[in-house]
Enzyme design. Structure first.
Site, short mmCIF file in Angstrom:
data_model
loop_
_atom_site.label_atom_id
_atom_site.label_comp_id
_atom_site.label_asym_id
_atom_site.label_seq_id
_atom_site.Cartn_x
_atom_site.Cartn_y
_atom_site.Cartn_z
N GLU A 197 46.36 43.90 42.66
CA GLU A 197 46.32 43.55 41.24
C GLU A 197 45.72 44.74 40.53
O GLU A 197 44.51 44.96 40.57
CB GLU A 197 45.45 42.31 41.01
CG GLU A 197 45.88 41.08 41.78
CD GLU A 197 47.27 40.58 41.41
OE1 GLU A 197 47.82 41.02 40.37
OE2 GLU A 197 47.82 39.78 42.17
N CYS A 225 42.01 43.66 32.70
CA CYS A 225 43.31 44.29 32.96
C CYS A 225 44.40 43.72 32.07
O CYS A 225 45.44 44.33 31.89
CB CYS A 225 43.73 44.05 34.41
SG CYS A 225 42.54 44.61 35.57
C1 SIN Z 1 41.38 41.06 35.28
O1 SIN Z 1 41.13 41.64 34.27
O2 SIN Z 1 41.59 41.67 36.33
C2 SIN Z 1 41.48 39.56 35.36
C3 SIN Z 1 41.60 38.89 34.08
C4 SIN Z 1 42.02 37.45 34.21
O3 SIN Z 1 41.97 36.86 35.29
O4 SIN Z 1 42.39 36.90 33.19
#
Ligand code: SIN
Length: 487
Positions: free
Chosen positions: A258, A292
């Site tokens: 991820e 992210c």
């Molecule tokens: C992330 O920013 O990696 C995860 C964000 C989310 O689970 O909404």
């Protein structure tokens, strides 16, 4: 220019380190610094390669029994873990807030989000199915069933120190795998508390272990070399993801990645401006923009751009920046100097190329950066090419659907994208044309335990969450049975 006049961070209370008893070696430690105060507030073991090997041995040994437990037994333990996490919300939220600066109210929200994965996979553990299928031979019977891939190595980030662990550990345990988590160097305490809770509810030794270390390459290398560790799951930057993907190849591990994103947020001319503005706030300023999936490019139809910018400016100027331990705080510090420097550089680069600061635009002292809106943002600026990971909202205008879809897809990343419109046709057609793993239609916060989370292109491989997440921890075994032709 925004300043940090009130709500200054106070010194955090001393953190009571959870028991480290039973760890391979507690003698070497490293310091944790509270990003809100710049002060050291805890120490954790700084494990090395030799200790990593001991973790791997324990994981392999525990796997033999764990894989043989029934799905019902695993489900019950996960349910107890969920209950313990919910009961321990304050302890975990305090750890999150101290180690990475997330405002405490938001940290509590993260704990409930994290708990949701334990709950979901407690239920999902019992719903693993196989298939039977026909043979061309009269006396053969064919079926396929799922088996756990084996011991897992999970590398987790600092921005969601609880949720990114449960999103990996809960499905892995539900599937019958054992897991070693290497949390980010900045955020090991949350991981330690989650592991402690697992053992408190009866989680068997070696099934879920947390290895803390300030030498990630040395420790990771040990797991990559070890063919007994059958899977890598990683959440973090694309650069590191590519490196870990390569290293996993030497022992042909299953891989889930991820990675980074660069989310476009498209606001069409018919959107409800006030609601779209609220949604952009939730999407962009969650965790001070350190996610992210938070938008890094807001495309607004030219006909409504003035109104949307005004609506956003009012909201951004009202954000309460300050001490993350206070309930009213909405924006805390950035995680470290490197993070702050990147945000500053992106804003400076954009301004030097013609962007206009509508609100904020300046550092506030310590690791704080003022929530910022930038207008007149244009291609070629760093902010449109790299993940900013900070509280900066860059706004661009567009005229046509084709133009905005092309711009939105013009990135090597493909994690999340958002669009706002009241028109059903636009909603469906544009969502289908966006090259992203997640699309929020009139929804800037789509993440939830039961949905698939993951990206395409340089944003990664595989999916976490929901019915998809557990499949990443399972192998398919085909069984062909030859029957006695005479009976
Ligand atoms: C992330 O920013 O990696 C995860 C964000 C989310 O689970 O909404």
């Amino acid at each position: 220019m925004m300043s940090l006049a009130t709500n200054q961070p106070t010194d955090a209370v001393d953190w009571v380190l959870p028991s480290l008893e039973g760890r391979a070696d507690n003698s070497v430690t490293y310091d944790l610094t509270n990003p809100a105060t710049g002060k050291v507030f805890a120490r954790v073991p700084d494990c090395d390669a030799q200790e990593a090997m001991a973790f791997a041995n324990a994981s392999v040994q525990a796997f033999e029994n764990w894989k043989a437990t029934t799905a019902y037994a695993r489900s019950q333990l996960l349910r107890k873990w969920f209950d313990r996490i919910v009961a321990g919300v304050d302890e975990i939220a305090t750890a999150i807030s101290l180690e990475m600066g997330k405002p405490i109210s938001e940290a509590r929200g993260e704990v409930m989000y994290a708990a949701g994965f334990a709950e979901w996979y407690a239920e999902e553990a019992k719903r693993l199915y196989g298939e039977t299928f026909s043979s061309q031979h009269e006396h053969k019977r064919l079926y396929a069933h799922r088996q756990p891939v084996g011991p897992v190595y999970a590398v987790t980030p600092w921005n969601f120190p609880a949720a990114m662990i449960t999103r990996k550990v809960a499905p892995a345990l539900a599937a019958g795998c054992t897991v070693i988590v290497k949390p980010a160097e900045q955020s090991p305490l949350t991981a330690i508390v989650l592991e402690k809770f697992w053992h408190e509810v009866g989680g068997p030794k070696g099934t879920f272990q947390v290895i803390t270390s300030n030498r990630p390459a040395e420790v990771s290398n040990e797991f990559f070399k070890d063919a007994r560790i059958r899977k890598l799951t990683f959440t973090g930057s694309t650069d590191v993801g590519i490196l870990l993907y390569r290293q996993s190849a030497q022992t042909m591990k299953r891989v889930s990645l991820e990675l980074g994103g660069h989310a476009p947020f498209i606001v069409f001319a018919d959107a409800d401006i006030e609601r779209a503005a609220d949604d952009i706030m939730a999407c962009k300023f969650r965790n001070a923009g350190q996610t992210c999936v938070c938008t890094n490019r807001i495309y607004v139809h030219r006909s409504i751009s003035g109104k949307l910018v005004d609506a956003l400016a009012t909201r951004v100027a009202a954000l309460r920046v300050g001490d993350p331990s206070k309930a009213e705080t909405q924006i805390g510090p950035l995680v470290d100097e490197q993070g702050l420097k990147k945000v500053q550089e992106h804003v400076e680069d954009a301004v030097s190329r013609g962007a206009r600061v509508v609100v904020g635009g300046n550092a506030l002292g310590g690791l704080y950066f003022a929530p910022t809106i930038l207008c007149d943002v244009a291609p070629g600026m760093r902010i449109l090419e790299e993940e900013t990971f900070g509280p900066v909202a860059p706004i661009l205008e567009f005229d046509s659907v084709d133009e905005v879809v092309a711009a939105a897809n013009d990135t090597p990343f493909g994690l999340a994208a958002y669009l706002w419109t009241r028109d059903l046709d636009t909603a469906h057609r544009v969502s289908e044309r966006l090259d992203y793993g997640i699309v929020g239609i009139n929804d800037g916060a789509p993440s939830t335990a039961q949905a698939p989370f993951g990206g395409v292109k340089l944003s990664g491989l595989g999916r976490e969450g929901g019915i998809w997440g557990i499949q990443e921890y399972l192998d398919t075994k085909f069984v062909s049975v030859g029957l006695n032709p005479r009976s």
